[in-house]
Design a protein around this motif. Structure first.
Motif, PDB file in Angstrom:
ATOM      1  N   MET A   1       0.847  -1.189   0.000  1.00 35.24           N
ATOM      2  CA  MET A   1       0.000   0.000   0.000  1.00 35.24           C
ATOM      3  C   MET A   1       0.880   1.235   0.000  1.00 35.24           C
ATOM      4  N   VAL A   2       0.320   2.332  -0.517  1.00 34.25           N
ATOM      5  CA  VAL A   2       1.024   3.612  -0.533  1.00 34.25           C
ATOM      6  C   VAL A   2       0.170   4.640   0.224  1.00 34.25           C
ATOM      7  N   ARG A   3       0.854   5.569   0.903  1.00 37.99           N
ATOM      8  CA  ARG A   3       0.136   6.627   1.618  1.00 37.99           C
ATOM      9  C   ARG A   3      -0.026   7.817   0.685  1.00 37.99           C
ATOM     10  N   GLU A   4      -1.275   8.248   0.515  1.00 36.90           N
ATOM     11  CA  GLU A   4      -1.627   9.321  -0.413  1.00 36.90           C
ATOM     12  C   GLU A   4      -1.327  10.692   0.187  1.00 36.90           C
ATOM     13  N   ASN A   5      -0.751  11.578  -0.611  1.00 33.97           N
ATOM     14  CA  ASN A   5      -0.523  12.948  -0.169  1.00 33.97           C
ATOM     15  C   ASN A   5      -1.827  13.690   0.099  1.00 33.97           C
ATOM     16  N   ASN A   6      -2.861  13.397  -0.705  1.00 35.62           N
ATOM     17  CA  ASN A   6      -4.072  14.211  -0.627  1.00 35.62           C
ATOM     18  C   ASN A   6      -4.835  14.083   0.689  1.00 35.62           C
ATOM     19  N   ASP A   7      -4.747  12.933   1.372  1.00 35.19           N
ATOM     20  CA  ASP A   7      -5.460  12.815   2.643  1.00 35.19           C
ATOM     21  C   ASP A   7      -4.657  12.121   3.746  1.00 35.19           C
ATOM     22  N   GLY A   8      -3.435  11.668   3.426  1.00 33.95           N
ATOM     23  CA  GLY A   8      -2.591  11.024   4.422  1.00 33.95           C
ATOM     24  C   GLY A   8      -2.979   9.593   4.739  1.00 33.95           C
ATOM     25  N   ASP A   9      -3.955   9.056   4.025  1.00 31.33           N
ATOM     26  CA  ASP A   9      -4.383   7.683   4.245  1.00 31.33           C
ATOM     27  C   ASP A   9      -3.793   6.780   3.161  1.00 31.33           C
TER      28      ASP A   9
ATOM     29  N   GLY B   1      13.391  -2.849  -8.703  1.00 30.17           N
ATOM     30  CA  GLY B   1      13.174  -1.540  -8.107  1.00 30.17           C
ATOM     31  C   GLY B   1      13.346  -1.574  -6.603  1.00 30.17           C
ATOM     32  N   LYS B   2      13.123  -0.433  -5.983  1.00 29.58           N
ATOM     33  CA  LYS B   2      13.221  -0.335  -4.529  1.00 29.58           C
ATOM     34  C   LYS B   2      12.189   0.673  -4.049  1.00 29.58           C
ATOM     35  N   PRO B   3      11.769   0.588  -2.783  1.00 27.74           N
ATOM     36  CA  PRO B   3      10.750   1.509  -2.268  1.00 27.74           C
ATOM     37  C   PRO B   3      11.183   2.964  -2.415  1.00 27.74           C
ATOM     38  N   GLN B   4      10.314   3.746  -3.042  1.00 29.91           N
ATOM     39  CA  GLN B   4      10.601   5.172  -3.234  1.00 29.91           C
ATOM     40  C   GLN B   4       9.280   5.902  -3.452  1.00 29.91           C
ATOM     41  N   VAL B   5       9.013   6.910  -2.633  1.00 23.69           N
ATOM     42  CA  VAL B   5       7.758   7.653  -2.776  1.00 23.69           C
ATOM     43  C   VAL B   5       7.775   8.447  -4.077  1.00 23.69           C
ATOM     44  N   GLY B   6       6.573   8.766  -4.562  1.00 22.13           N
ATOM     45  CA  GLY B   6       6.428   9.551  -5.778  1.00 22.13           C
ATOM     46  C   GLY B   6       5.822  10.902  -5.469  1.00 22.13           C
ATOM     47  N   ILE B   7       5.411  11.625  -6.503  1.00 24.08           N
ATOM     48  CA  ILE B   7       4.859  12.970  -6.288  1.00 24.08           C
ATOM     49  C   ILE B   7       3.469  12.932  -5.647  1.00 24.08           C
ATOM     50  N   GLU B   8       2.773  11.781  -5.724  1.00 24.40           N
ATOM     51  CA  GLU B   8       1.440  11.667  -5.136  1.00 24.40           C
ATOM     52  C   GLU B   8       1.428  10.879  -3.827  1.00 24.40           C
ATOM     53  N   THR B   9       2.588  10.352  -3.427  1.00 26.36           N
ATOM     54  CA  THR B   9       2.635   9.495  -2.242  1.00 26.36           C
ATOM     55  C   THR B   9       3.729   9.938  -1.275  1.00 26.36           C
ATOM     56  N   ASN B  10       3.553   9.572   0.006  1.00 28.07           N
ATOM     57  CA  ASN B  10       4.575   9.907   1.005  1.00 28.07           C
ATOM     58  C   ASN B  10       4.852   8.737   1.943  1.00 28.07           C
ATOM     59  N   GLY B  11       4.472   7.545   1.535  1.00 35.65           N
ATOM     60  CA  GLY B  11       4.750   6.358   2.327  1.00 35.65           C
ATOM     61  C   GLY B  11       4.508   5.097   1.525  1.00 35.65           C
ATOM     62  N   ILE B  12       5.280   4.048   1.832  1.00 34.11           N
ATOM     63  CA  ILE B  12       5.165   2.751   1.154  1.00 34.11           C
ATOM     64  C   ILE B  12       5.364   1.683   2.218  1.00 34.11           C
ATOM     65  N   ASP B  13       4.456   0.691   2.241  1.00 40.66           N
ATOM     66  CA  ASP B  13       4.627  -0.382   3.217  1.00 40.66           C
ATOM     67  C   ASP B  13       3.775  -1.575   2.809  1.00 40.66           C
ATOM     68  N   PHE B  14       4.074  -2.719   3.429  1.00 40.47           N
ATOM     69  CA  PHE B  14       3.290  -3.938   3.248  1.00 40.47           C
ATOM     70  C   PHE B  14       2.527  -4.183   4.540  1.00 40.47           C
ATOM     71  N   PHE B  15       1.246  -4.567   4.423  1.00 46.54           N
ATOM     72  CA  PHE B  15       0.391  -4.756   5.590  1.00 46.54           C
ATOM     73  C   PHE B  15      -0.312  -6.099   5.537  1.00 46.54           C
ATOM     74  N   ALA B  16      -0.399  -6.753   6.693  1.00 45.66           N
ATOM     75  CA  ALA B  16      -1.205  -7.967   6.817  1.00 45.66           C
ATOM     76  C   ALA B  16      -2.670  -7.555   6.930  1.00 45.66           C
ATOM     77  N   GLU B  17      -3.559  -8.478   6.652  1.00 46.37           N
ATOM     78  CA  GLU B  17      -4.999  -8.171   6.651  1.00 46.37           C
ATOM     79  C   GLU B  17      -5.463  -7.611   7.991  1.00 46.37           C
ATOM     80  N   ASN B  18      -4.936  -8.115   9.084  1.00 48.18           N
ATOM     81  CA  ASN B  18      -5.362  -7.648  10.408  1.00 48.18           C
ATOM     82  C   ASN B  18      -4.589  -6.404  10.866  1.00 48.18           C
TER      83      ASN B  18
END
Length: 197
Positions: free
Chosen positions: A83-91, A156-173
């Motif tokens: 998942m990536v964290r969106e700049n527009n709302d931080g979610d 590639g490697k984790p790197q935020v873009g112009i629309e994102t400010n976070g990158i991570d992997f999450f388990a369902e819970n």
């Protein structure tokens, strides 16, 4: 029924757009322009946007009205999802965005993952197509189909873009706060927030 005004505005816009495209009679064209302006007035009345922005975003298209397509990449690492964290709302959201003219859905998914997360991926298969109106999302002036493409990381490697400010992997819970604005966000992508009374 909470956003019936939005449904009416979209229907009026669709009728007006088709009429302006296919009508030849000057009087009919004038009537369809009036209907288009009514749809803009409805959105102006019930949102925080001014009529100029609404007209540019919502009432500026030509031709037959069709749904927009939002493409999302689904990438697993073990039992976790990228998942990536969106700049527009931080979610957080799945990497993706609007379909681009001239690109396949797979090409859009691959490009969006690179732009938003830094990873190089290979598209594997289409795993779902959803109609946004059938799911809990903020109101939007556009009818949107969401397509989900399963992808696999090949470099590639984790790197935020112009629309994102976070990158991570999450388990369902462990899923973080999910963005309700993805591919329908802010004024440039079509999000229409209700005016607070």
């Amino acid at each position: 029924m909470k956003h019936k005004w939005l449904e009416w505005a979209k229907q009026l816009q669709s009728i007006a757009q088709a009429g302006l495209t296919y009508s030849k009679d000057v009087y009919d064209l004038e009537r369809f322009e009036i209907i288009r302006n009514m749809s803009v007035e409805i959105l102006t009345q019930y949102t925080n946007m001014d009529s100029k922005n609404i007209k540019e975003l919502f009432a500026n298209e030509t031709g037959y009205t069709t749904p927009k397509v939002d493409i999302r990449a689904v990438i697993f690492r073990g039992n976790k999802i990228l998942m990536v964290r969106e700049n527009n709302d931080g979610d957080w959201s799945l990497p993706g965005g609007w379909a681009d003219i001239g690109l396949t859905t797979s090409e859009v998914a691959v490009n969006e993952v690179k732009e938003e997360s830094g990873f190089d991926v290979k598209a594997i298969k289409l795993i779902a197509v959803l109609d946004k109106k059938c799911h809990p999302h903020p109101p939007s002036p556009f009818h949107v189909y969401k397509m989900f493409i399963q992808c696999e990381i090949i470099g590639g490697k984790p790197q935020v873009g112009i629309e994102t400010n976070g990158i991570d992997f999450f388990a369902e819970n462990e899923l973080p706060s999910l963005s309700m604005l993805s591919a329908s966000s802010c004024s440039t992508n079509g999000y229409i927030g209700e005016r607070r009374q």
